[in-house]
Write an enzyme that holds these catalytic residues in place. Structure first.
Site, mmCIF file in Angstrom:
data_model
loop_
_atom_site.group_PDB
_atom_site.id
_atom_site.type_symbol
_atom_site.label_atom_id
_atom_site.label_comp_id
_atom_site.label_asym_id
_atom_site.label_seq_id
_atom_site.Cartn_x
_atom_site.Cartn_y
_atom_site.Cartn_z
ATOM 1 N N ARG A 60 0.854 -1.207 0.000
ATOM 2 C CA ARG A 60 0.000 0.000 0.000
ATOM 3 C C ARG A 60 0.890 1.258 0.000
ATOM 4 O O ARG A 60 0.604 2.241 -0.642
ATOM 5 C CB ARG A 60 -0.922 0.039 1.223
ATOM 6 C CG ARG A 60 -1.797 -1.169 1.475
ATOM 7 C CD ARG A 60 -3.039 -1.162 0.614
ATOM 8 N NE ARG A 60 -2.777 -1.428 -0.775
ATOM 9 C CZ ARG A 60 -2.397 -2.621 -1.278
ATOM 10 N NH1 ARG A 60 -2.246 -3.650 -0.490
ATOM 11 N NH2 ARG A 60 -2.181 -2.771 -2.559
ATOM 12 N N ASN A 93 -8.905 7.864 5.562
ATOM 13 C CA ASN A 93 -7.927 7.282 4.636
ATOM 14 C C ASN A 93 -6.524 7.327 5.222
ATOM 15 O O ASN A 93 -6.153 8.273 5.919
ATOM 16 C CB ASN A 93 -7.952 8.033 3.295
ATOM 17 C CG ASN A 93 -9.312 7.930 2.631
ATOM 18 O OD1 ASN A 93 -10.105 7.064 2.992
ATOM 19 N ND2 ASN A 93 -9.584 8.816 1.690
ATOM 20 N N ASP A 95 -3.905 7.027 3.101
ATOM 21 C CA ASP A 95 -3.018 7.551 2.047
ATOM 22 C C ASP A 95 -2.674 9.009 2.349
ATOM 23 O O ASP A 95 -3.176 9.601 3.298
ATOM 24 C CB ASP A 95 -3.667 7.390 0.652
ATOM 25 C CG ASP A 95 -4.927 8.243 0.472
ATOM 26 O OD1 ASP A 95 -4.883 9.453 0.775
ATOM 27 O OD2 ASP A 95 -5.962 7.707 0.017
ATOM 28 N N HIS A 110 -7.641 7.215 11.179
ATOM 29 C CA HIS A 110 -7.268 5.793 11.118
ATOM 30 C C HIS A 110 -5.770 5.591 10.888
ATOM 31 O O HIS A 110 -5.349 4.513 10.478
ATOM 32 C CB HIS A 110 -8.070 5.086 10.014
ATOM 33 C CG HIS A 110 -9.525 4.907 10.357
ATOM 34 N ND1 HIS A 110 -10.495 4.571 9.441
ATOM 35 C CD2 HIS A 110 -10.182 5.018 11.545
ATOM 36 C CE1 HIS A 110 -11.670 4.478 10.040
ATOM 37 N NE2 HIS A 110 -11.517 4.761 11.316
ATOM 38 N N GLY A 177 -17.438 10.219 0.068
ATOM 39 C CA GLY A 177 -16.808 8.965 -0.338
ATOM 40 C C GLY A 177 -16.622 7.950 0.764
ATOM 41 O O GLY A 177 -15.614 7.272 0.810
ATOM 42 N N ASN A 203 -21.524 11.026 -2.293
ATOM 43 C CA ASN A 203 -21.065 9.637 -2.446
ATOM 44 C C ASN A 203 -21.634 9.073 -3.743
ATOM 45 O O ASN A 203 -22.655 9.551 -4.235
ATOM 46 C CB ASN A 203 -21.555 8.799 -1.260
ATOM 47 C CG ASN A 203 -20.657 7.617 -0.976
ATOM 48 O OD1 ASN A 203 -19.439 7.765 -0.949
ATOM 49 N ND2 ASN A 203 -21.234 6.448 -0.781
ATOM 50 N N ALA A 221 -16.966 11.907 -6.607
ATOM 51 C CA ALA A 221 -16.487 13.068 -5.841
ATOM 52 C C ALA A 221 -15.707 14.030 -6.733
ATOM 53 O O ALA A 221 -15.849 15.249 -6.620
ATOM 54 C CB ALA A 221 -15.611 12.590 -4.685
HETATM 55 P P1 OAD Z 1 -15.615 1.966 1.796
HETATM 56 O O1 OAD Z 1 -14.862 1.174 0.779
HETATM 57 O O2 OAD Z 1 -16.396 1.231 2.821
HETATM 58 O O3 OAD Z 1 -16.630 2.931 1.048
HETATM 59 C C1 OAD Z 1 -16.235 3.734 -0.023
HETATM 60 C C2 OAD Z 1 -17.459 4.479 -0.523
HETATM 61 O O4 OAD Z 1 -17.032 5.350 -1.555
HETATM 62 C C3 OAD Z 1 -18.544 3.573 -1.119
HETATM 63 O O5 OAD Z 1 -19.801 3.938 -0.539
HETATM 64 C C4 OAD Z 1 -18.518 3.896 -2.600
HETATM 65 O O6 OAD Z 1 -19.797 3.875 -3.200
HETATM 66 C C5 OAD Z 1 -17.965 5.305 -2.601
HETATM 67 N N1 OAD Z 1 -17.258 5.680 -3.828
HETATM 68 C C6 OAD Z 1 -16.527 4.909 -4.648
HETATM 69 N N2 OAD Z 1 -15.984 5.639 -5.638
HETATM 70 C C7 OAD Z 1 -16.395 6.931 -5.433
HETATM 71 C C8 OAD Z 1 -16.170 8.160 -6.105
HETATM 72 N N3 OAD Z 1 -15.429 8.249 -7.201
HETATM 73 N N4 OAD Z 1 -16.728 9.274 -5.598
HETATM 74 C C9 OAD Z 1 -17.502 9.221 -4.466
HETATM 75 N N5 OAD Z 1 -17.752 8.085 -3.801
HETATM 76 C C10 OAD Z 1 -17.203 6.953 -4.267
HETATM 77 O O7 OAD Z 1 -14.569 2.954 2.476
HETATM 78 P P2 OAD Z 1 -14.675 3.779 3.844
HETATM 79 O O8 OAD Z 1 -16.080 4.171 4.110
HETATM 80 O O9 OAD Z 1 -13.640 4.816 3.791
HETATM 81 O O10 OAD Z 1 -10.700 1.349 8.204
HETATM 82 O O11 OAD Z 1 -14.234 2.680 4.895
HETATM 83 C C11 OAD Z 1 -14.117 3.054 6.248
HETATM 84 C C12 OAD Z 1 -13.032 2.282 6.918
HETATM 85 O O12 OAD Z 1 -13.227 0.879 6.735
HETATM 86 C C13 OAD Z 1 -11.656 2.513 6.359
HETATM 87 O O13 OAD Z 1 -11.027 3.665 6.855
HETATM 88 C C14 OAD Z 1 -10.922 1.296 6.787
HETATM 89 C C15 OAD Z 1 -11.958 0.284 6.388
HETATM 90 O O14 OAD Z 1 -11.855 -0.940 6.877
HETATM 91 C C16 OAD Z 1 -9.548 0.922 8.714
HETATM 92 O O15 OAD Z 1 -8.645 0.498 8.027
HETATM 93 C C17 OAD Z 1 -9.500 1.008 10.205
#
Ligand code: OAD
Length: 236
Positions: A60, A93, A95, A110, A177, A203, A221
């Site tokens: 990563r 994120n 990153d 995180h 997102g 989103n 986004a």
């Molecule tokens: P997710 O992968 O759960 O969700 C990403 C969201 O972004 C989804 O609802 C997609 O529909 C949306 N999406 C995808 N592409 C997009 C775009 N171009 N524009 C806007 N939205 C878009 O990721 P997170 O919600 O960030 O935790 O996940 C939360 C946490 O779960 C992370 O920080 C990580 C993970 O396990 C840890 O590592 C502790």
């Protein structure tokens, strides 16, 4: 005057980096880059198989050198630079795309791929290249205690006091997102709404907490956010 401008809190998740080529967590059948979350993102996984976990985060980290901030990261940084009111960006994120776009008031709740953490002396330090399981801590000199400075499932996210303080004061809460599946971040909308804030979800599709938001913008986004923020600067 800054004191008359609404205080703004922005929460971002993996979706904001998707257009940069960083995979989201839940869009590929529950697998993250081919791995089950329990195999690479829990303290138990690290104890069971430290090599696999270190290697996963090394990959990563390497990926960061191949990706660039996109229009959404840049729009947020530009907005922060032009906005005279109180502003806080909280990202789930790990990153570094927000900071590379120019964001300054930024909290990585995180953790960060570019940091490591010594479980023996509790020192957090920068890590740009690969981290090995036997590497020595620069602070205490001991080996065997270093891990990525990432908040894994079951661990406490960072900066929670500062984040809840900002949420309690905010008048506008923007969530961008994120699928709204992981707490405590998924609960921020409720805290902001209880504080009287307007709450907006940007989103691709409705997330798990979608019904709690007062406004929804569904789309990419990188396409929706620049226009939304430009308009917001004019309005506030
Ligand atoms: P997710 O992968 O759960 O969700 C990403 C969201 O972004 C989804 O609802 C997609 O529909 C949306 N999406 C995808 N592409 C997009 C775009 N171009 N524009 C806007 N939205 C878009 O990721 P997170 O919600 O960030 O935790 O996940 C939360 C946490 O779960 C992370 O920080 C990580 C993970 O396990 C840890 O590592 C502790």
């Amino acid at each position: 005057m800054a004191k008359d401008l609404p205080s703004i809190v922005v929460l971002t998740g993996a979706g904001i980096s998707a257009e940069s080529g960083v995979k989201t967590f839940r869009d590929a059948g529950g697998l993250w880059e081919g791995h089950r979350v329990e195999d690479v993102a829990t303290p138990e996984a690290f104890v069971r198989n430290p090599l696999v976990v270190q290697d996963f985060y090394n990959q990563r980290r390497q990926q960061l050198t191949t990706v660039e901030p996109n229009a959404a990261h840049i729009a947020l940084a530009d907005f922060e630079g032009s906005y005279a009111g109180e502003f806080l960006l909280v990202t789930q994120n790990v990153d570094n795309l927000h900071e590379r776009a120019g964001s300054r008031k930024l909290l990585h709740m995180h953790g960060e791929l570019l940091n490591k953490y010594c479980t023996l002396c509790f020192e957090v330090s920068e890590q740009t290249g690969d981290l090995g399981i036997d590497d020595c801590c620069v602070q205490c000199g001991q080996s065997g205690g270093l891990r990525p400075d990432i908040v894994w499932f079951g661990e406490m996210p960072k900066y929670m006091d500062t984040i809840y303080d900002a949420l309690a004061r905010c008048k506008l809460f923007l969530s961008i997102g994120t699928s709204g599946n992981v707490y405590p971040a998924a609960g921020f909308v409720q805290v902001a709404a209880e504080a009287g804030a307007q709450t907006i979800e940007i989103n691709l599709d409705p997330g798990g907490s979608s019904r709690l938001f007062s406004q929804h913008i569904h789309g990419k986004a990188g396409e929706c956010l620049p226009a939304y923020l430009k308009n917001l600067l004019v309005k506030v």
